[in-house]
Design a protein around this motif. Structure first.
Motif, PDB file in Angstrom:
ATOM      1  N   MET A   1     -28.977  25.681 -27.447  1.00  0.00           N
ATOM      2  CA  MET A   1     -28.447  24.156 -26.735  1.00  0.00           C
ATOM      3  C   MET A   1     -28.812  24.777 -25.138  1.00  0.00           C
ATOM      4  O   MET A   1     -28.588  25.846 -24.742  1.00  0.00           O
ATOM      5  CB  MET A   1     -27.422  23.753 -26.690  1.00  0.00           C
ATOM      6  CG  MET A   1     -27.144  22.948 -27.957  1.00  0.00           C
ATOM      7  SD  MET A   1     -25.576  21.915 -28.098  1.00  0.00           S
ATOM      8  CE  MET A   1     -24.587  22.995 -28.657  1.00  0.00           C
ATOM      9  N   THR A   2     -29.534  23.873 -24.617  1.00  0.00           N
ATOM     10  CA  THR A   2     -29.825  23.961 -23.199  1.00  0.00           C
ATOM     11  C   THR A   2     -29.189  22.865 -21.932  1.00  0.00           C
ATOM     12  O   THR A   2     -29.002  21.815 -22.421  1.00  0.00           O
ATOM     13  CB  THR A   2     -31.366  23.557 -22.940  1.00  0.00           C
ATOM     14  OG1 THR A   2     -32.016  24.683 -23.774  1.00  0.00           O
ATOM     15  CG2 THR A   2     -31.823  24.039 -21.506  1.00  0.00           C
ATOM     16  N   ASP A   3     -28.418  23.639 -21.281  1.00  0.00           N
ATOM     17  CA  ASP A   3     -27.720  22.768 -20.459  1.00  0.00           C
ATOM     18  C   ASP A   3     -28.801  21.938 -19.393  1.00  0.00           C
ATOM     19  O   ASP A   3     -29.803  22.788 -19.025  1.00  0.00           O
ATOM     20  CB  ASP A   3     -26.885  23.406 -19.292  1.00  0.00           C
ATOM     21  CG  ASP A   3     -25.491  24.064 -19.837  1.00  0.00           C
ATOM     22  OD1 ASP A   3     -25.075  23.488 -20.644  1.00  0.00           O
ATOM     23  OD2 ASP A   3     -24.927  25.223 -19.566  1.00  0.00           O
ATOM     24  N   ARG A  19     -25.354  14.855 -17.616  1.00  0.00           N
ATOM     25  CA  ARG A  19     -25.131  15.926 -17.707  1.00  0.00           C
ATOM     26  C   ARG A  19     -24.852  16.399 -19.151  1.00  0.00           C
ATOM     27  O   ARG A  19     -23.790  15.925 -19.573  1.00  0.00           O
ATOM     28  CB  ARG A  19     -24.647  16.737 -16.372  1.00  0.00           C
ATOM     29  CG  ARG A  19     -25.284  16.408 -15.287  1.00  0.00           C
ATOM     30  CD  ARG A  19     -24.744  17.060 -14.177  1.00  0.00           C
ATOM     31  NE  ARG A  19     -25.357  16.644 -13.092  1.00  0.00           N
ATOM     32  CZ  ARG A  19     -26.524  17.474 -12.454  1.00  0.00           C
ATOM     33  NH1 ARG A  19     -27.053  18.498 -13.169  1.00  0.00           N
ATOM     34  NH2 ARG A  19     -26.992  16.857 -11.526  1.00  0.00           N
ATOM     35  N   GLU A  21     -25.357  19.616 -22.841  1.00  0.00           N
ATOM     36  CA  GLU A  21     -26.157  20.395 -23.414  1.00  0.00           C
ATOM     37  C   GLU A  21     -27.120  19.591 -24.425  1.00  0.00           C
ATOM     38  O   GLU A  21     -26.557  19.189 -25.305  1.00  0.00           O
ATOM     39  CB  GLU A  21     -25.195  21.266 -24.344  1.00  0.00           C
ATOM     40  CG  GLU A  21     -24.482  22.388 -23.317  1.00  0.00           C
ATOM     41  CD  GLU A  21     -23.437  23.185 -24.011  1.00  0.00           C
ATOM     42  OE1 GLU A  21     -23.820  23.547 -25.137  1.00  0.00           O
ATOM     43  OE2 GLU A  21     -22.590  23.649 -23.405  1.00  0.00           O
ATOM     44  N   TYR A  32     -27.610  14.887 -27.296  1.00  0.00           N
ATOM     45  CA  TYR A  32     -26.935  15.912 -26.211  1.00  0.00           C
ATOM     46  C   TYR A  32     -25.744  15.944 -26.450  1.00  0.00           C
ATOM     47  O   TYR A  32     -25.366  14.976 -26.818  1.00  0.00           O
ATOM     48  CB  TYR A  32     -27.340  15.847 -24.686  1.00  0.00           C
ATOM     49  CG  TYR A  32     -26.964  14.820 -24.036  1.00  0.00           C
ATOM     50  CD1 TYR A  32     -25.755  14.704 -23.381  1.00  0.00           C
ATOM     51  CD2 TYR A  32     -27.539  13.340 -24.330  1.00  0.00           C
ATOM     52  CE1 TYR A  32     -25.217  13.599 -22.458  1.00  0.00           C
ATOM     53  CE2 TYR A  32     -26.854  12.192 -23.662  1.00  0.00           C
ATOM     54  CZ  TYR A  32     -25.854  12.273 -22.789  1.00  0.00           C
ATOM     55  OH  TYR A  32     -25.089  11.035 -22.330  1.00  0.00           O
ATOM     56  N   GLU A  33     -24.927  16.869 -26.111  1.00  0.00           N
ATOM     57  CA  GLU A  33     -23.442  16.864 -25.975  1.00  0.00           C
ATOM     58  C   GLU A  33     -22.827  17.292 -24.753  1.00  0.00           C
ATOM     59  O   GLU A  33     -23.426  17.914 -23.753  1.00  0.00           O
ATOM     60  CB  GLU A  33     -23.027  18.199 -26.811  1.00  0.00           C
ATOM     61  CG  GLU A  33     -23.127  18.013 -28.348  1.00  0.00           C
ATOM     62  CD  GLU A  33     -22.769  19.190 -29.353  1.00  0.00           C
ATOM     63  OE1 GLU A  33     -22.135  19.999 -28.565  1.00  0.00           O
ATOM     64  OE2 GLU A  33     -23.137  19.139 -30.394  1.00  0.00           O
ATOM     65  N   PRO A  53     -33.597  21.231 -16.934  1.00  0.00           N
ATOM     66  CA  PRO A  53     -32.776  22.374 -17.309  1.00  0.00           C
ATOM     67  C   PRO A  53     -32.114  22.694 -16.106  1.00  0.00           C
ATOM     68  O   PRO A  53     -32.703  22.823 -14.821  1.00  0.00           O
ATOM     69  CB  PRO A  53     -33.739  23.569 -17.811  1.00  0.00           C
ATOM     70  CG  PRO A  53     -34.848  22.897 -18.286  1.00  0.00           C
ATOM     71  CD  PRO A  53     -34.905  21.625 -17.562  1.00  0.00           C
TER      72      PRO A  53
END
Length: 58
Positions: A1-3, A19, A21, A32-33, A53
């Motif tokens: 996962m990418t922030d 905002r 992940e 997204y989480e 990102p």
């Protein structure tokens, strides 16, 4: 996962920022989480979705 910072632009011109992940994108849906909760953004209901990102603060 990418922030990432996720910017969602709606047909009426409104923009929301989220905002979290980014888990994956499939079938025109961005998953997204944030805060331990999974969220979905369906591209069919937006004008544009921009994912930027971010790097974790140190």
């Amino acid at each position: 996962m990418t922030d990432a910072a996720i910017f969602v632009e709606y047909p009426d011109g409104a923009v929301d920022e989220f905002r979290g992940e980014v888990a994956y994108e499939r079938d025109c849906t961005l998953i997204y989480e944030a805060g331990g909760v999974s969220h979905r953004i369906n591209h069919a209901h937006t004008r544009a979705v921009h994912v930027h990102p971010t790097t974790p603060e140190q």
